[in-house]
Design a protein around this motif. Structure first.
Motif, PDB file in Angstrom:
ATOM      1  N   ASN A  16      12.624  12.608  -1.435  1.00 22.97           N
ATOM      2  CA  ASN A  16      11.311  12.068  -1.386  1.00 22.97           C
ATOM      3  C   ASN A  16       9.862  13.233  -1.694  1.00 22.97           C
ATOM      4  O   ASN A  16       9.184  13.196  -2.374  1.00 22.97           O
ATOM      5  CB  ASN A  16      10.486  11.682  -0.508  1.00 22.97           C
ATOM      6  CG  ASN A  16      10.915  10.184  -1.056  1.00 22.97           C
ATOM      7  OD1 ASN A  16      12.325  10.147  -1.627  1.00 22.97           O
ATOM      8  ND2 ASN A  16      10.844   9.325   0.048  1.00 22.97           N
TER       9      ASN A  16
ATOM     10  N   LYS B 193       6.784  12.342  -1.615  1.00 30.06           N
ATOM     11  CA  LYS B 193       6.415  10.455  -1.997  1.00 30.06           C
ATOM     12  C   LYS B 193       6.463   9.860  -0.811  1.00 30.06           C
ATOM     13  O   LYS B 193       7.579  10.167  -0.052  1.00 30.06           O
ATOM     14  CB  LYS B 193       7.256   9.625  -3.027  1.00 30.06           C
ATOM     15  CG  LYS B 193       6.886  10.413  -3.999  1.00 30.06           C
ATOM     16  CD  LYS B 193       8.279  10.236  -5.351  1.00 30.06           C
ATOM     17  CE  LYS B 193       9.152  11.150  -5.712  1.00 30.06           C
ATOM     18  NZ  LYS B 193       9.384  11.286  -6.511  1.00 30.06           N
ATOM     19  N   TYR B 194       5.738   9.145   0.296  1.00 25.04           N
ATOM     20  CA  TYR B 194       5.568   8.772   1.711  1.00 25.04           C
ATOM     21  C   TYR B 194       5.581   7.426   0.948  1.00 25.04           C
ATOM     22  O   TYR B 194       4.068   7.247   1.030  1.00 25.04           O
ATOM     23  CB  TYR B 194       4.955   9.597   2.199  1.00 25.04           C
ATOM     24  CG  TYR B 194       5.067   8.816   4.131  1.00 25.04           C
ATOM     25  CD1 TYR B 194       6.275   8.829   4.666  1.00 25.04           C
ATOM     26  CD2 TYR B 194       3.909   7.622   4.673  1.00 25.04           C
ATOM     27  CE1 TYR B 194       6.454   8.405   6.537  1.00 25.04           C
ATOM     28  CE2 TYR B 194       4.341   7.436   5.747  1.00 25.04           C
ATOM     29  CZ  TYR B 194       5.379   7.601   5.986  1.00 25.04           C
ATOM     30  OH  TYR B 194       5.948   6.858   7.498  1.00 25.04           O
ATOM     31  N   GLN B 195       6.054   6.445   1.390  1.00 29.21           N
ATOM     32  CA  GLN B 195       5.500   4.385   1.406  1.00 29.21           C
ATOM     33  C   GLN B 195       5.148   4.778  -0.138  1.00 29.21           C
ATOM     34  O   GLN B 195       5.413   4.835  -1.053  1.00 29.21           O
ATOM     35  CB  GLN B 195       4.760   4.298   2.250  1.00 29.21           C
ATOM     36  CG  GLN B 195       5.364   3.583   3.663  1.00 29.21           C
ATOM     37  CD  GLN B 195       4.886   3.876   4.674  1.00 29.21           C
ATOM     38  OE1 GLN B 195       3.337   3.725   5.102  1.00 29.21           O
ATOM     39  NE2 GLN B 195       5.506   3.880   6.099  1.00 29.21           N
ATOM     40  N   ASP B 196       3.452   4.494   0.053  1.00 29.40           N
ATOM     41  CA  ASP B 196       2.982   4.202  -1.432  1.00 29.40           C
ATOM     42  C   ASP B 196       1.962   5.220  -1.365  1.00 29.40           C
ATOM     43  O   ASP B 196       0.989   4.876  -2.819  1.00 29.40           O
ATOM     44  CB  ASP B 196       2.804   2.695  -1.620  1.00 29.40           C
ATOM     45  CG  ASP B 196       0.895   2.657  -0.391  1.00 29.40           C
ATOM     46  OD1 ASP B 196       0.894   3.626   0.315  1.00 29.40           O
ATOM     47  OD2 ASP B 196       0.594   2.418  -0.830  1.00 29.40           O
ATOM     48  N   ARG B 197       2.365   6.301  -1.198  1.00 32.05           N
ATOM     49  CA  ARG B 197       1.696   7.864  -1.233  1.00 32.05           C
ATOM     50  C   ARG B 197       2.151   8.568  -1.968  1.00 32.05           C
ATOM     51  O   ARG B 197       2.877   8.757  -1.933  1.00 32.05           O
ATOM     52  CB  ARG B 197       0.535   8.194  -0.012  1.00 32.05           C
ATOM     53  CG  ARG B 197      -0.180   6.659   1.097  1.00 32.05           C
ATOM     54  CD  ARG B 197      -0.162   7.867   2.200  1.00 32.05           C
ATOM     55  NE  ARG B 197      -0.153   8.640   2.569  1.00 32.05           N
ATOM     56  CZ  ARG B 197      -0.593   8.730   4.423  1.00 32.05           C
ATOM     57  NH1 ARG B 197      -0.478   8.287   4.913  1.00 32.05           N
ATOM     58  NH2 ARG B 197      -1.003   9.820   4.141  1.00 32.05           N
TER      59      ARG B 197
END
Length: 150
Positions: free
Chosen positions: A112, A132-136
């Motif tokens: 990610n 990219k982490y979850q929706d962030r």
């Protein structure tokens, strides 16, 4: 200089998430030696404006720099959230980075993390990737570029 080796713990990388102004950035935790409350540094004459001075931490003199000033942002007064992140780099040794706030530590899967490409002539490139982490999306700081003399 922008090419940093990624340290994988299994298949993930840990980042200390910091805030500078209204933006959040990630610092690879393998470079973080310590996080301390802000201290009043001893001024050093004839240094770059973003160098705030030096502090004594456990008997070691460490230069302290304002990441805000280095990035061309306006300097603000320190708050109760202001922290100094002591980082350890191979070439520069230990350096303290003054940041507005330390938010959290995120563990991001290595797949990610995307590298960013930039024009080699560009002077103020402080990012080495986007996580990219979850929706962030979190911009990842290239610490060698941040602490390098311009």
């Amino acid at each position: 200089m922008g090419e940093e080796k990624q340290q994988n713990t299994g298949d993930s990388i840990q980042y200390v998430i910091i805030r500078i102004g209204s933006e959040q950035y990630g610092i690879d935790i393998k470079y973080v030696d310590n996080i301390v409350r802000t201290q009043h540094p001893t001024r050093v004459p004839k240094v770059a404006p973003y160098i705030r001075g030096v502090i004594n931490l456990r008997g070691e003199v460490i230069p302290i720099m304002s990441v805000r000033l280095k990035m061309g942002l306006e300097e603000i007064e320190d708050t109760k959230n202001t922290r100094i992140i002591i980082i350890k780099l191979d070439q520069q040794g230990m350096v303290g980075l003054i940041v507005d706030e330390v938010r959290e530590v995120l563990t991001v899967p290595a797949e990610n993390v995307d590298k960013v490409s930039y024009d080699k002539e560009e002077k103020n490139h402080f990012l080495c990737g986007i996580a990219k982490y979850q929706d962030r999306l979190v911009s990842l700081l290239d610490l060698n570029a941040v602490v390098a003399d311009n």
